[in-house]
Design a protein around this motif. Structure first.
Motif, PDB file in Angstrom:
ATOM      1  N   THR A 228     -14.905  31.867  48.042  1.00  0.00           N
ATOM      2  CA  THR A 228     -14.130  31.588  49.021  1.00  0.00           C
ATOM      3  C   THR A 228     -14.871  30.450  49.988  1.00  0.00           C
ATOM      4  O   THR A 228     -16.134  30.304  49.845  1.00  0.00           O
ATOM      5  CB  THR A 228     -13.786  32.934  49.817  1.00  0.00           C
ATOM      6  OG1 THR A 228     -15.091  33.432  50.369  1.00  0.00           O
ATOM      7  CG2 THR A 228     -13.008  33.661  49.296  1.00  0.00           C
ATOM      8  N   ASP A 229     -14.229  30.052  51.016  1.00  0.00           N
ATOM      9  CA  ASP A 229     -14.764  29.031  51.686  1.00  0.00           C
ATOM     10  C   ASP A 229     -15.921  29.752  52.771  1.00  0.00           C
ATOM     11  O   ASP A 229     -16.949  29.187  52.944  1.00  0.00           O
ATOM     12  CB  ASP A 229     -13.867  28.407  52.734  1.00  0.00           C
ATOM     13  CG  ASP A 229     -12.755  27.170  52.082  1.00  0.00           C
ATOM     14  OD1 ASP A 229     -13.162  27.058  50.722  1.00  0.00           O
ATOM     15  OD2 ASP A 229     -11.807  27.295  52.624  1.00  0.00           O
ATOM     16  N   THR A 230     -15.685  30.914  53.058  1.00  0.00           N
ATOM     17  CA  THR A 230     -16.634  31.800  53.778  1.00  0.00           C
ATOM     18  C   THR A 230     -17.880  32.056  52.829  1.00  0.00           C
ATOM     19  O   THR A 230     -19.152  31.964  53.579  1.00  0.00           O
ATOM     20  CB  THR A 230     -16.082  33.205  53.989  1.00  0.00           C
ATOM     21  OG1 THR A 230     -14.887  33.007  54.943  1.00  0.00           O
ATOM     22  CG2 THR A 230     -16.988  33.852  54.945  1.00  0.00           C
TER      23      THR A 230
ATOM     24  N   HIS B  40     -18.849  29.849  50.527  1.00  0.00           N
ATOM     25  CA  HIS B  40     -19.458  28.771  50.701  1.00  0.00           C
ATOM     26  C   HIS B  40     -20.615  28.311  51.930  1.00  0.00           C
ATOM     27  O   HIS B  40     -21.766  27.845  51.983  1.00  0.00           O
ATOM     28  CB  HIS B  40     -18.697  27.614  50.418  1.00  0.00           C
ATOM     29  CG  HIS B  40     -17.714  27.436  49.417  1.00  0.00           C
ATOM     30  ND1 HIS B  40     -16.628  26.609  48.954  1.00  0.00           N
ATOM     31  CD2 HIS B  40     -18.062  28.185  48.074  1.00  0.00           C
ATOM     32  CE1 HIS B  40     -16.557  26.731  47.760  1.00  0.00           C
ATOM     33  NE2 HIS B  40     -17.299  27.891  47.421  1.00  0.00           N
ATOM     34  N   ARG B  41     -19.802  28.923  52.858  1.00  0.00           N
ATOM     35  CA  ARG B  41     -20.503  28.673  54.324  1.00  0.00           C
ATOM     36  C   ARG B  41     -21.820  29.640  54.295  1.00  0.00           C
ATOM     37  O   ARG B  41     -22.938  29.428  54.922  1.00  0.00           O
ATOM     38  CB  ARG B  41     -19.657  28.936  55.417  1.00  0.00           C
ATOM     39  CG  ARG B  41     -18.563  27.915  55.553  1.00  0.00           C
ATOM     40  CD  ARG B  41     -17.986  27.643  57.042  1.00  0.00           C
ATOM     41  NE  ARG B  41     -17.372  26.384  57.042  1.00  0.00           N
ATOM     42  CZ  ARG B  41     -17.857  25.302  57.217  1.00  0.00           C
ATOM     43  NH1 ARG B  41     -19.224  25.172  57.352  1.00  0.00           N
ATOM     44  NH2 ARG B  41     -17.039  24.297  57.335  1.00  0.00           N
TER      45      ARG B  41
ATOM     46  N   VAL C 201     -21.312  22.882  46.287  1.00  0.00           N
ATOM     47  CA  VAL C 201     -20.201  23.400  47.198  1.00  0.00           C
ATOM     48  C   VAL C 201     -21.023  23.581  48.597  1.00  0.00           C
ATOM     49  O   VAL C 201     -20.202  23.652  49.357  1.00  0.00           O
ATOM     50  CB  VAL C 201     -19.857  24.964  46.755  1.00  0.00           C
ATOM     51  CG1 VAL C 201     -18.984  24.733  45.617  1.00  0.00           C
ATOM     52  CG2 VAL C 201     -21.054  26.012  46.641  1.00  0.00           C
TER      53      VAL C 201
ATOM     54  N   VAL D  52     -20.503  21.525  53.274  1.00  0.00           N
ATOM     55  CA  VAL D  52     -19.775  22.565  52.611  1.00  0.00           C
ATOM     56  C   VAL D  52     -18.625  21.621  52.089  1.00  0.00           C
ATOM     57  O   VAL D  52     -18.052  20.860  52.938  1.00  0.00           O
ATOM     58  CB  VAL D  52     -19.050  23.520  53.327  1.00  0.00           C
ATOM     59  CG1 VAL D  52     -18.409  24.411  52.524  1.00  0.00           C
ATOM     60  CG2 VAL D  52     -20.437  24.538  53.776  1.00  0.00           C
ATOM     61  N   ARG D  53     -18.284  21.816  50.816  1.00  0.00           N
ATOM     62  CA  ARG D  53     -17.263  21.182  50.128  1.00  0.00           C
ATOM     63  C   ARG D  53     -15.804  21.180  50.798  1.00  0.00           C
ATOM     64  O   ARG D  53     -15.456  22.197  51.138  1.00  0.00           O
ATOM     65  CB  ARG D  53     -17.246  21.547  48.675  1.00  0.00           C
ATOM     66  CG  ARG D  53     -16.228  20.609  47.947  1.00  0.00           C
ATOM     67  CD  ARG D  53     -16.138  21.093  46.545  1.00  0.00           C
ATOM     68  NE  ARG D  53     -15.729  22.393  46.345  1.00  0.00           N
ATOM     69  CZ  ARG D  53     -15.560  22.918  45.157  1.00  0.00           C
ATOM     70  NH1 ARG D  53     -16.200  22.530  43.945  1.00  0.00           N
ATOM     71  NH2 ARG D  53     -14.945  24.018  44.872  1.00  0.00           N
ATOM     72  N   GLY D  54     -15.410  20.017  51.241  1.00  0.00           N
ATOM     73  CA  GLY D  54     -13.991  20.230  51.903  1.00  0.00           C
ATOM     74  C   GLY D  54     -14.088  20.476  53.493  1.00  0.00           C
ATOM     75  O   GLY D  54     -13.093  20.438  54.087  1.00  0.00           O
ATOM     76  N   GLY D  55     -15.473  20.545  54.145  1.00  0.00           N
ATOM     77  CA  GLY D  55     -15.480  20.852  55.448  1.00  0.00           C
ATOM     78  C   GLY D  55     -16.137  19.837  56.206  1.00  0.00           C
ATOM     79  O   GLY D  55     -16.667  20.005  57.298  1.00  0.00           O
TER      80      GLY D  55
END
Length: 271
Positions: free
Chosen positions: A2-4, A6-7, A116, A132-135
């Motif tokens: 998930t994005d979380t 990744h962070r 990522v 972060v990828r996409g952020g």
């Protein structure tokens, strides 16, 4: 993942990069010397490269024992989690050896082979760049808080400022110098900073219009490539390919394709 998640990887990478940067900045011995060489007698490693990589891998593996590692100074662990950390503990070792400020700690997290999260810390600049990828891409520095990064609008090619680097193998660098000499009349100017990670982040920051180099490894570019892309730059290798040891190119849209084509026509990827 998930994005979380990744962070969470980014937060750990930032912590490790901060500690390694502090070690390198504050712990540099006055009598720093070369510990060993790699591809040639001028491709050097110092005790601080080794110490910084150990600090990073120890910190990360204590939190995430199932992850893999690929590090410039020898860290190589397969891991079982799907996450691999790609680490250059000291990008710009020759600059560091001579007391020049252009060096960085570069840490990227890959998941199933895709980057990522990435951090490049440049302690002597007082700046850290991360994505972060996409952020999007962001930086901290002398300014207040985090600053969103964005590459420059594309200039006419003859007004573009381009950076590059040179290999430590004599025959390769001689060819690179020939290519650079043929490129200089086509651009505003060419710079040579000595740290691929910082050059990529300078494209992201709008301090360069483009960057290219031959002979880079995964640890040289993994974090900086993500940061540049998340700031709006285009990255690749030879036309239609990803960055590789043959060629790495990063530039603002409008400069990327003509720069890539020029490098292909000039045979920048081979002797």
């Amino acid at each position: 993942m998930t994005d979380t998640a990744h962070r969470d990887l980014l937060d750990l990478a930032r912590e490790a990069a901060r500690h390694a940067g502090e070690l390198l900045r504050d712990g540099r011995p006055a009598d720093l010397a070369v510990t060993k060489t790699k591809s040639s007698p001028i491709d050097v490693v110092t005790e601080m490269d080794i110490a910084a990589e150990k600090l990073i891998t120890d910190l990360i593996s204590a939190r995430r024992p199932d992850d893999g590692f690929l590090g410039e100074e020898g860290a190589s662990v397969a891991g079982t989690s799907g996450v691999r950390w790609v680490i250059d503990p000291l990008d710009g070792t020759v600059n560091y050896l001579y007391g020049l400020p252009t060096w960085a700690v570069s840490i990227a997290a890959e998941y199933d082979g895709e980057t990522v999260a990435g951090v490049v810390a440049a302690p002597m600049r007082g700046e850290t760049y991360h994505a972060v990828r996409g952020g999007g891409a962001w930086a901290t520095g002398a300014w207040q808080g985090e600053r969103a990064l964005g590459c420059r609008p594309a200039p006419p090619l003859d007004q573009a400022l381009i950076s590059t680097g040179f290999n430590y193998v004599t025959e390769v660098r001689a060819h690179q110098a020939e290519v650079a000499g043929r490129l200089i009349p086509r651009f505003r100017d060419i710079r040579r900073g000595g740290s691929a990670a910082i050059d990529l982040c300078d494209v992201a920051c709008g301090r360069l219009d483009g960057y290219y180099e031959r002979g880079l490894n995964a640890w040289d570019v993994a974090a900086g490539d993500l940061i540049a892309r998340e700031a709006g730059a285009l990255t690749g290798g030879r036309p239609g390919e990803r960055p590789s040891r043959e060629l790495t190119v990063a530039a603002v849209p409008g400069v990327f394709e003509p720069l890539q084509e020029l490098l292909e026509d000039l045979g920048a990827w081979h002797d």
